[in-house]
Design an enzyme around this catalytic site. Structure first.
Site, PDB file in Angstrom:
ATOM      1  N   ARG A  88       0.993  -1.118  -0.131  1.00 46.14           N
ATOM      2  CA  ARG A  88       0.138   0.077   0.040  1.00 46.14           C
ATOM      3  C   ARG A  88       0.992   1.452   0.074  1.00 46.14           C
ATOM      4  NH1 ARG A  88      -1.564  -3.707   3.427  1.00 46.14           N
ATOM      5  NH2 ARG A  88      -3.416  -4.692   3.669  1.00 46.14           N
ATOM      6  N   ASN A 120      -5.346   4.757   1.941  1.00 44.25           N
ATOM      7  CA  ASN A 120      -3.911   3.946   2.139  1.00 44.25           C
ATOM      8  C   ASN A 120      -2.674   4.839   1.430  1.00 44.25           C
ATOM      9  OD1 ASN A 120      -4.453   1.712   3.763  1.00 44.25           O
ATOM     10  ND2 ASN A 120      -5.473   0.857   2.112  1.00 44.25           N
ATOM     11  N   ARG A 151      -9.274 -10.019  11.303  1.00 45.26           N
ATOM     12  CA  ARG A 151      -8.482 -10.837  10.562  1.00 45.26           C
ATOM     13  C   ARG A 151      -7.992 -11.763  11.628  1.00 45.26           C
ATOM     14  NH1 ARG A 151      -6.250  -7.237   6.175  1.00 45.26           N
ATOM     15  NH2 ARG A 151      -7.981  -7.061   4.742  1.00 45.26           N
ATOM     16  N   HIS A 175      -0.805  -0.664   9.503  1.00 38.68           N
ATOM     17  CA  HIS A 175      -1.962  -1.159   8.607  1.00 38.68           C
ATOM     18  C   HIS A 175      -1.292  -1.804   7.302  1.00 38.68           C
ATOM     19  CE1 HIS A 175      -5.390  -2.514   6.308  1.00 38.68           C
ATOM     20  NE2 HIS A 175      -5.037  -1.276   5.452  1.00 38.68           N
ATOM     21  N   THR A 228     -10.822  -4.717  -1.944  1.00 39.69           N
ATOM     22  CA  THR A 228     -11.236  -4.946  -1.089  1.00 39.69           C
ATOM     23  C   THR A 228     -12.462  -3.975  -0.492  1.00 39.69           C
ATOM     24  OG1 THR A 228      -9.303  -3.911   0.178  1.00 39.69           O
ATOM     25  CG2 THR A 228      -9.309  -6.076  -0.249  1.00 39.69           C
TER      26      THR A 228
END
Length: 312
Positions: A88, A120, A151, A175, A228
């Site tokens: 990202r 991002n 997750r 992240h 996503t």
């Protein structure tokens, strides 16, 4: 109460869909450089209000002036991400310019809204947004490792064959690939892992394997689906709900570090008490030696992304 939604791509569209069912806002203003797309999404979502299980919310296409009385602003705007993009952080330079521009526009019309960043690399973008203009810093945050935490819990639960909601676990740091699962704090319904495994008489969990999967599964989704949006929308909407309802929830979200772990020139996820006013308290928790080393690496990595995002 009004929500501002900046960016109506795949993620923004999913958020618009999900937030309508929360009954949190009476008005939603959508802002996007692609006005034709924004009008189409707004019209489509207005049509959905004809069904009995929907809420009647005023949804419109607007501009930054319409954010003057917004309570919350969610930012998903981004340069396009290629499904084969390995990291990202490659978005940092272009998105850094974008965040600087939109924060200047927001700050010119309001100083009151809580701003949630999804764009991002979200840690670097949250830092740039928090430092590029004069805006209350406690009102700026990123979704950070909310998604990794979900997750993490799911991967642990899958190993044991239990409901993820029975797992208390979270991720801090970046992240991305430098996310730090805090194994030292994991419990299963209050039981430490070793105790649970003894009582359950099950195979011990492979912590290293789970750790490597936390970020990898995101790119599995991206490469197979092309984008996503479902889970990150769930994370953003849940965070918004906790804020609007002033639930005083502790969540792993991104904000500026304030001398935490020896630095303030960074933003990353830590357990954070969020309220209707934004960030009330951050918790630089005690970590194992391995976890602390991983956090240090995450900080260095995010700082490099910040430098890239600040390029003119």
């Amino acid at each position: 109460m009004k929500l501002g939604l900046i960016g109506i791509g795949k993620v923004g569209s999913q958020i618009l869909t999900d937030i309508q069912y929360q009954n949190l806002f009476s008005e939603i203003v959508v802002i996007d450089t692609n006005e034709k797309l924004a009008r189409g999404e707004v019209l489509d979502h207005q049509h959905a209000q004809g069904f009995d299980d929907s809420n009647h919310v005023k949804i419109s296409v607007g501009d930054y002036r319409d954010l003057s009385d917004a309570a919350v602003i969610i930012v998903t705007a981004s340069t396009p991400m290629n499904a084969m993009m390995p990291d990202r952080v490659l978005l940092a330079e272009e998105n850094g310019k974008l965040m600087t521009d939109l924060m200047q526009r927001i700050a010119s019309v309001t100083q009151e809204a809580v701003i949630i960043f999804i764009s991002n690399p979200v840690d670097a973008m949250t830092y740039i947004a928090s430092t590029t203009v004069d805006y209350p810093k406690h009102q700026i945050m990123g979704t950070g490792t909310l998604l990794e935490s979900a997750r993490f819990k799911t991967l642990i639960a899958n190993h044991y064959g239990i409901d993820p909601k029975s797992v208390h676990a979270f991720v801090i740091g970046e992240h991305g690939k430098n996310a730090v699962p805090v194994w030292s704090k994991v419990t299963i319904f209050g039981m430490p892992i070793k105790e649970f495994e003894q009582l359950m008489e099950c195979e011990p969990i492979d912590q290293a394997s789970i750790t490597t999967q936390i970020d990898k599964v995101a790119f599995d989704v991206l490469q197979q689906k092309g984008w996503t949006n479902t889970a990150i929308s769930k994370a953003a909407v849940a965070l918004t709900r906790h804020i609007v309802l002033d639930e005083r929830t502790i969540l792993p979200v991104t904000a500026l570090l304030d001398g935490d772990y020896g630095t303030d020139a960074c933003a990353m996820s830590l357990p954070t008490l969020v309220t209707r006013k934004g960030i009330e308290h951050r918790f630089p928790i005690e970590l194992s030696e391995t976890e602390q080393s991983a956090v240090n690496e995450a900080i260095s990595y995010i700082q490099q992304a910040i430098k890239t995002g600040q390029l003119k």
